[in-house]
Design a protein around this motif. Structure first.
Motif, mmCIF file in Angstrom:
data_model
loop_
_atom_site.group_PDB
_atom_site.id
_atom_site.type_symbol
_atom_site.label_atom_id
_atom_site.label_comp_id
_atom_site.label_asym_id
_atom_site.label_seq_id
_atom_site.Cartn_x
_atom_site.Cartn_y
_atom_site.Cartn_z
ATOM 1 N N LYS A 14 65.614 8.134 25.529
ATOM 2 C CA LYS A 14 66.964 8.699 25.503
ATOM 3 C C LYS A 14 67.922 7.723 26.176
ATOM 4 N N VAL A 15 69.002 7.383 25.464
ATOM 5 C CA VAL A 15 69.941 6.352 25.894
ATOM 6 C C VAL A 15 71.307 6.967 26.120
ATOM 7 N N LEU A 16 71.909 6.666 27.265
ATOM 8 C CA LEU A 16 73.307 7.018 27.523
ATOM 9 C C LEU A 16 74.154 5.791 27.228
ATOM 10 N N LEU A 17 75.131 5.956 26.346
ATOM 11 C CA LEU A 17 75.985 4.841 25.937
ATOM 12 C C LEU A 17 77.421 5.121 26.347
ATOM 13 N N THR A 18 77.970 4.286 27.226
ATOM 14 C CA THR A 18 79.391 4.366 27.552
ATOM 15 C C THR A 18 80.150 3.412 26.633
ATOM 16 N N GLY A 19 81.453 3.658 26.493
ATOM 17 C CA GLY A 19 82.234 2.819 25.580
ATOM 18 C C GLY A 19 81.840 3.019 24.142
ATOM 19 N N ALA A 20 81.402 4.222 23.801
ATOM 20 C CA ALA A 20 80.833 4.473 22.472
ATOM 21 C C ALA A 20 81.859 4.407 21.351
ATOM 22 N N THR A 21 83.145 4.495 21.679
ATOM 23 C CA THR A 21 84.175 4.403 20.637
ATOM 24 C C THR A 21 84.790 3.011 20.549
ATOM 25 N N ARG B 270 67.109 8.773 21.018
ATOM 26 C CA ARG B 270 68.132 9.810 21.085
ATOM 27 C C ARG B 270 69.292 9.275 21.918
ATOM 28 N N VAL B 271 70.498 9.456 21.426
ATOM 29 C CA VAL B 271 71.665 8.868 22.072
ATOM 30 C C VAL B 271 72.576 9.964 22.605
ATOM 31 N N ARG B 272 73.086 9.739 23.791
ATOM 32 C CA ARG B 272 74.171 10.572 24.334
ATOM 33 C C ARG B 272 75.368 9.644 24.528
ATOM 34 N N ALA B 273 76.436 9.901 23.812
ATOM 35 C CA ALA B 273 77.605 9.032 23.808
ATOM 36 C C ALA B 273 78.667 9.549 24.765
ATOM 37 N N VAL B 274 79.184 8.662 25.600
ATOM 38 C CA VAL B 274 80.251 9.015 26.530
ATOM 39 C C VAL B 274 81.590 8.681 25.875
ATOM 40 N N VAL B 275 82.454 9.683 25.746
ATOM 41 C CA VAL B 275 83.742 9.506 25.067
ATOM 42 C C VAL B 275 84.828 10.295 25.795
ATOM 43 N N ARG B 276 86.070 9.891 25.569
ATOM 44 C CA ARG B 276 87.215 10.707 26.007
ATOM 45 C C ARG B 276 87.421 11.851 25.019
ATOM 46 N N SER B 277 87.379 11.512 23.729
ATOM 47 C CA SER B 277 87.495 12.495 22.655
ATOM 48 C C SER B 277 86.681 11.984 21.475
ATOM 49 N N VAL B 278 86.322 12.875 20.577
ATOM 50 C CA VAL B 278 85.494 12.496 19.433
ATOM 51 C C VAL B 278 86.400 12.126 18.259
ATOM 52 N N PRO B 279 86.383 10.858 17.821
ATOM 53 C CA PRO B 279 87.236 10.454 16.709
ATOM 54 C C PRO B 279 86.662 10.902 15.367
ATOM 55 N N ALA B 280 87.483 10.836 14.342
ATOM 56 C CA ALA B 280 87.029 11.185 12.994
ATOM 57 C C ALA B 280 85.914 10.247 12.555
ATOM 58 N N GLY B 281 84.928 10.787 11.868
ATOM 59 C CA GLY B 281 83.831 9.979 11.360
ATOM 60 C C GLY B 281 82.803 9.598 12.393
ATOM 61 N N PHE B 282 82.857 10.198 13.569
ATOM 62 C CA PHE B 282 81.917 9.860 14.629
ATOM 63 C C PHE B 282 80.519 10.355 14.261
ATOM 64 N N PRO B 283 79.480 9.563 14.537
ATOM 65 C CA PRO B 283 78.118 9.995 14.195
ATOM 66 C C PRO B 283 77.753 11.310 14.897
ATOM 67 N N PRO B 284 76.899 12.109 14.282
ATOM 68 C CA PRO B 284 76.509 13.407 14.862
ATOM 69 C C PRO B 284 75.475 13.232 15.972
ATOM 70 N N VAL B 285 75.946 12.850 17.151
ATOM 71 C CA VAL B 285 75.054 12.631 18.290
ATOM 72 C C VAL B 285 75.504 13.506 19.449
ATOM 73 N N ASP B 286 74.629 13.610 20.444
ATOM 74 C CA ASP B 286 74.952 14.301 21.685
ATOM 75 C C ASP B 286 76.133 13.588 22.347
ATOM 76 N N VAL B 287 77.127 14.353 22.782
ATOM 77 C CA VAL B 287 78.352 13.766 23.319
ATOM 78 C C VAL B 287 78.618 14.280 24.726
ATOM 79 N N CYS B 288 79.054 13.368 25.594
ATOM 80 C CA CYS B 288 79.505 13.734 26.939
ATOM 81 C C CYS B 288 80.963 13.298 27.062
ATOM 82 N N ARG B 289 81.858 14.243 27.271
ATOM 83 C CA ARG B 289 83.281 13.923 27.372
ATOM 84 C C ARG B 289 83.684 13.734 28.831
#
Length: 318
Positions: A2-9, A27-46
């Protein structure tokens, strides 16, 4: 894994996210401010933004590896009153805050996307930077990345967290902006460019090659606590880059044979020495360590990468 990715956008982060999310063993958990259009369907941490006080407890649950691609990036027109403090707040303090919490949470490895600017801005022809070279950053961005590297190495020694430092040069690929996109636009519109006599050498790295290298570093045992320089493995002059990128775009370049000394004089008169030096000077990196220690080879060639970015540029209707 399981990978935490910052700067995912971001430019590199989005490419890495697309690659990782397609791998069934990751398995990826993406760190984002907001989810942009077309973003892959992954676990997200805002989160609202990186800071030295950010609580990462929830985001770090179950994480094995962190890829920290978020940063305050180098800017051409700095607006901050104290640029170094602004870079340190994000690139050093916020990074170390995340890494310390990661170590406490039992995360095994922390991959830090640094920059070749830690080494410096230019190299003599044929004398590329290596990982062992004495760092010589010349701007606040490079200085902040160096300070972050040193803090992470110290934390690794104190905590057992494995740290991997990657210093890429200019990264290009589909969606690239800034100077590389401007150069493509000028070539595609067949504008005259005064670079026919420029015989420098510069290392670049295609985003796909950088993503491949990051993926290798996720769990390669020999990558632990190492610093790596990464590139496409082929250095180009500005003139050669213009010609090969033009070929990929399907146009004939209009390169004028202006003496380099005249270009330097013009840059001095117009106050654009830094911008011109990036086109006239050399910056080479040696990827021998990545080849020897990790048995890594860039999976795509320069021409393949240029074809890909040119195809994106044409199809984007720019």
């Amino acid at each position: 894994m399981k990978v935490l990715l910052t700067g995912a956008t971001g430019f590199v982060g989005r490419g890495l996210l697309e690659s990782l999310s397609a791998a069934p063993e990751i398995r990826v958990r993406a760190v984002v401010r907001s989810v942009p259009a077309g973003f892959p369907p992954v676990d997200v941490c805002r989160i609202d933004g990186l800071s030295a006080s950010q609580d990462w407890t929830e985001a770090l649950q179950g994480i094995d590896v962190i890829v920290h691609a978020a940063a305050r990036v180098h800017v051409m027109h700095e607006m901050a009153n104290d640029p170094l403090s602004a870079f340190r707040a994000i690139n050093v303090d916020a990074t170390l805050n995340l890494a310390r919490q990661a170590a406490a949470a039992g995360v095994k490895r922390f991959i830090f996307l640094s920059s070749i600017k830690v080494n410096g801005e230019f190299t003599p022809m044929g004398r590329p930077f290596t990982e062992d070279a004495v760092p010589a950053p010349v701007d606040p961005y490079g200085q902040s990345k160096l300070e972050a590297e040193r803090a992470l190495h110290q934390l690794a020694g104190e905590s057992g967290l494995e740290v991997v430092i990657i210093r890429p040069p200019l990264v290009y690929g589909s969606g690239v902006g800034a100077n590389f996109a401007s150069l493509m636009g000028a070539l595609y519109r067949r504008r005259p460019l005064p670079f026919a006599l420029v015989d420098n050498r510069r290392s670049l790295v295609a985003r796909d090659n950088l993503v491949d290298f990051i993926r290798l570093c996720l769990n390669h045992p020999k990558a632990a606590n190492q610093v790596f320089l990464v590139s496409d493995g082929e250095d180009l002059s500005t003139a050669a880059l213009c010609r090969r990128l033009s070929a990929a775009l399907g146009v004939q370049p209009r390169l004028l044979p202006v003496p380099v000394v005249a270009l330097r004089a013009l840059a001095l008169l117009t106050g654009k020495q830094a911008q011109m030096q990036r086109l006239l000077g050399s910056l080479q990196v040696d990827i021998g360590k990545a080849r020897r220690l990790l048995d890594w080879r860039p999976p795509i060639s320069v021409d393949q990468a240029l074809d890909s970015v040119a195809r994106w540029y044409r199809e984007s209707g720019r």
